[in-house]
Design a protein around this motif. Structure first.
Motif, PDB file in Angstrom:
ATOM      1  N   LYS A   1      10.845  90.029  42.997  1.00 56.75           N
ATOM      2  CA  LYS A   1      11.181  90.584  44.312  1.00 56.75           C
ATOM      3  C   LYS A   1      10.701  89.644  45.419  1.00 56.75           C
ATOM      4  N   ARG A   2       9.559  89.017  45.213  1.00 57.21           N
ATOM      5  CA  ARG A   2       8.978  88.193  46.271  1.00 57.21           C
ATOM      6  C   ARG A   2       8.490  86.866  45.687  1.00 57.21           C
ATOM      7  N   PHE A   3       8.956  85.772  46.257  1.00 56.89           N
ATOM      8  CA  PHE A   3       8.547  84.427  45.816  1.00 56.89           C
ATOM      9  C   PHE A   3       7.561  83.892  46.841  1.00 56.89           C
ATOM     10  N   VAL A   4       6.323  83.713  46.402  1.00 54.43           N
ATOM     11  CA  VAL A   4       5.292  83.150  47.282  1.00 54.43           C
ATOM     12  C   VAL A   4       5.087  81.688  46.893  1.00 54.43           C
ATOM     13  N   CYS A   5       5.440  80.795  47.799  1.00 52.21           N
ATOM     14  CA  CYS A   5       5.306  79.358  47.526  1.00 52.21           C
ATOM     15  C   CYS A   5       3.957  78.872  48.055  1.00 52.21           C
ATOM     16  N   ILE A   6       3.226  78.178  47.198  1.00 56.93           N
ATOM     17  CA  ILE A   6       1.924  77.629  47.614  1.00 56.93           C
ATOM     18  C   ILE A   6       2.019  76.109  47.580  1.00 56.93           C
ATOM     19  N   ALA A   7       1.757  75.486  48.714  1.00 57.20           N
ATOM     20  CA  ALA A   7       1.972  74.035  48.796  1.00 57.20           C
ATOM     21  C   ALA A   7       1.043  73.413  49.824  1.00 57.20           C
ATOM     22  N   ASP A   8       0.687  72.168  49.576  1.00 59.99           N
ATOM     23  CA  ASP A   8      -0.071  71.446  50.603  1.00 59.99           C
ATOM     24  C   ASP A   8       0.917  70.850  51.610  1.00 59.99           C
ATOM     25  N   ALA A   9       0.396  70.463  52.761  1.00 55.99           N
ATOM     26  CA  ALA A   9       1.256  70.090  53.890  1.00 55.99           C
ATOM     27  C   ALA A   9       2.228  68.951  53.572  1.00 55.99           C
ATOM     28  N   SER A  10       1.885  68.105  52.609  1.00 57.58           N
ATOM     29  CA  SER A  10       2.768  66.967  52.287  1.00 57.58           C
ATOM     30  C   SER A  10       4.125  67.423  51.753  1.00 57.58           C
ATOM     31  N   LYS A  11       4.216  68.689  51.339  1.00 60.63           N
ATOM     32  CA  LYS A  11       5.462  69.192  50.724  1.00 60.63           C
ATOM     33  C   LYS A  11       6.469  69.693  51.765  1.00 60.63           C
ATOM     34  N   SER A  12       6.022  69.851  53.001  1.00 60.86           N
ATOM     35  CA  SER A  12       6.899  70.396  54.044  1.00 60.86           C
ATOM     36  C   SER A  12       7.755  69.274  54.633  1.00 60.86           C
ATOM     37  N   VAL A  13       9.084  69.428  54.552  1.00 63.78           N
ATOM     38  CA  VAL A  13      10.006  68.381  55.035  1.00 63.78           C
ATOM     39  C   VAL A  13      11.119  69.034  55.867  1.00 63.78           C
ATOM     40  N   ASP A  14      11.754  68.233  56.710  1.00 63.29           N
ATOM     41  CA  ASP A  14      12.903  68.756  57.474  1.00 63.29           C
ATOM     42  C   ASP A  14      14.149  68.795  56.599  1.00 63.29           C
ATOM     43  N   VAL A  15      14.329  67.731  55.806  1.00 59.81           N
ATOM     44  CA  VAL A  15      15.509  67.624  54.942  1.00 59.81           C
ATOM     45  C   VAL A  15      15.031  67.288  53.531  1.00 59.81           C
ATOM     46  N   LEU A  16      15.508  68.054  52.538  1.00 58.40           N
ATOM     47  CA  LEU A  16      15.114  67.806  51.147  1.00 58.40           C
ATOM     48  C   LEU A  16      15.703  66.482  50.639  1.00 58.40           C
ATOM     49  N   GLY A  17      15.000  65.848  49.721  1.00 56.87           N
ATOM     50  CA  GLY A  17      15.566  64.657  49.081  1.00 56.87           C
ATOM     51  C   GLY A  17      14.641  63.463  49.030  1.00 56.87           C
ATOM     52  N   ARG A  18      13.546  63.509  49.762  1.00 54.67           N
ATOM     53  CA  ARG A  18      12.608  62.381  49.680  1.00 54.67           C
ATOM     54  C   ARG A  18      11.978  62.348  48.290  1.00 54.67           C
ATOM     55  N   PHE A  19      11.651  63.526  47.763  1.00 49.22           N
ATOM     56  CA  PHE A  19      11.142  63.625  46.395  1.00 49.22           C
ATOM     57  C   PHE A  19      12.338  63.570  45.441  1.00 49.22           C
ATOM     58  N   PRO A  20      12.280  62.749  44.398  1.00 48.36           N
ATOM     59  CA  PRO A  20      13.420  62.670  43.468  1.00 48.36           C
ATOM     60  C   PRO A  20      13.799  64.044  42.908  1.00 48.36           C
ATOM     61  N   LEU A  21      15.084  64.349  42.956  1.00 43.19           N
ATOM     62  CA  LEU A  21      15.564  65.672  42.532  1.00 43.19           C
ATOM     63  C   LEU A  21      15.617  65.753  41.006  1.00 43.19           C
ATOM     64  N   PRO A  22      14.837  66.659  40.388  1.00 45.37           N
ATOM     65  CA  PRO A  22      14.882  66.792  38.929  1.00 45.37           C
ATOM     66  C   PRO A  22      16.117  67.583  38.479  1.00 45.37           C
ATOM     67  N   VAL A  23      16.732  67.136  37.419  1.00 53.30           N
ATOM     68  CA  VAL A  23      17.863  67.856  36.832  1.00 53.30           C
ATOM     69  C   VAL A  23      17.607  67.936  35.329  1.00 53.30           C
ATOM     70  N   GLU A  24      17.472  69.158  34.806  1.00 56.06           N
ATOM     71  CA  GLU A  24      17.279  69.321  33.358  1.00 56.06           C
ATOM     72  C   GLU A  24      18.653  69.297  32.699  1.00 56.06           C
ATOM     73  N   VAL A  25      18.789  68.492  31.644  1.00 54.33           N
ATOM     74  CA  VAL A  25      20.092  68.338  30.982  1.00 54.33           C
ATOM     75  C   VAL A  25      19.946  68.442  29.461  1.00 54.33           C
ATOM     76  N   ILE A  26      21.045  68.867  28.838  1.00 48.04           N
ATOM     77  CA  ILE A  26      21.146  68.754  27.384  1.00 48.04           C
ATOM     78  C   ILE A  26      21.125  67.246  27.081  1.00 48.04           C
ATOM     79  N   PRO A  27      20.272  66.793  26.142  1.00 53.55           N
ATOM     80  CA  PRO A  27      20.101  65.344  25.959  1.00 53.55           C
ATOM     81  C   PRO A  27      21.404  64.555  25.834  1.00 53.55           C
ATOM     82  N   MET A  28      22.428  65.096  25.130  1.00 52.66           N
ATOM     83  CA  MET A  28      23.651  64.293  24.949  1.00 52.66           C
ATOM     84  C   MET A  28      24.428  64.107  26.258  1.00 52.66           C
ATOM     85  N   ALA A  29      24.066  64.882  27.293  1.00 54.03           N
ATOM     86  CA  ALA A  29      24.772  64.764  28.576  1.00 54.03           C
ATOM     87  C   ALA A  29      24.012  63.895  29.587  1.00 54.03           C
TER      88      ALA A  29
END
Ligand code: 5RP
Length: 220
Positions: free
Chosen positions: A113-141
């Motif tokens: 019902k409620r997602f509480v995000c806990i983060a240090d200030a370095s995680k706050s950004v105006d636009v996402l994407g500076r941190f490499p975006l993780p994508v979980e994949v089936i290995p053959m893909a």
């Protein structure tokens, strides 16, 4: 991680305790900030009947402290889910998966019902994407998904890591994510993608941000 960053993480971990609902099953995420949160939880263990965890790592830490950890299939709804983020934007959309637990994190978040995000200030950004975006994949893909990410302008690295689901992770850097929900939908639609680490469709509800001036609380 610097000592200061660890101190900020510890402060938000402590601040998150007041969001835990006594008597209710608690959702617990994954990462170094959550590790500190789990340590803080030990003081109120008797008020938490059980937890649902988003990784083997968190399950082990919780069980070592005497918490009961349930399979999500035994639980219909979770009142509160506490987890970290690699990045969070002003609309509470996040990049997650730096610790490799993105799929289970997204599943647990989806029934909370409620997602509480806990983060240090370095995680706050105006636009996402500076941190490499993780994508979980089936290995053959891995290569076919990597080519699609490269076509969007990303530089892609295959992480030397196997997820708790037996899958692989691609880290896509160099993306400036102007529309996180649209990119989340697109990447999730590609064959072989298990989960993209964009949490825009189900973002956070509360952000506890550890700053040099203390913990700042943002709610939507
Ligand atoms: C794990 C995650 C974590 O929440 C994210 O990587 C933040 O980790 P940390 O608290 O160690 O900075 O998404 O998959």
């Amino acid at each position: 991680m610097t000592i200061d960053q660890t101190a900020l993480k510890r402060e938000v971990a402590r601040a998150a305790i007041r969001y835990v609902k006594p008597g209710a099953v608690l959702g617990v995420g994954t990462g170094s900030t959550v590790d500190l949160f789990i340590d803080e939880l030990a003081a109120i263990r008797d008020s938490i009947p059980a937890c649902v965890s988003s990784s083997v790592r968190s399950t082990k830490r919780l069980e070592a402290l005497g918490f009961k950890v349930l399979d999500l299939n035994e639980v219909e709804e979770i009142e509160v889910y506490v987890d970290g983020a690699d990045e969070i934007d002003p609309h509470f959309a996040m990049v997650k998966g730096g610790g490799g637990a993105l799929t289970r994190e997204k599943i647990v978040a989806s029934v909370s019902k409620r997602f509480v995000c806990i983060a240090d200030a370095s995680k706050s950004v105006d636009v996402l994407g500076r941190f490499p975006l993780p994508v979980e994949v089936i290995p053959m893909a891995a290569r076919s998904v990597a080519r699609r990410l490269e076509a969007l302008g990303a530089k892609v690295a295959l992480r030397d890591f196997t997820t708790d689901n037996g899958c692989a992770i691609l880290d896509a850097s160099g993306l400036s994510i102007q529309d996180p929900a649209a990119l989340e939908d697109e990447v999730n639609s590609w064959p072989g993608v298990v989960t993209v680490g964009l949490f825009a469709r189900r973002g956070a509800d509360v952000l506890l941000l550890g700053t040099a001036e203390g913990v700042k609380t943002f709610e939507r």
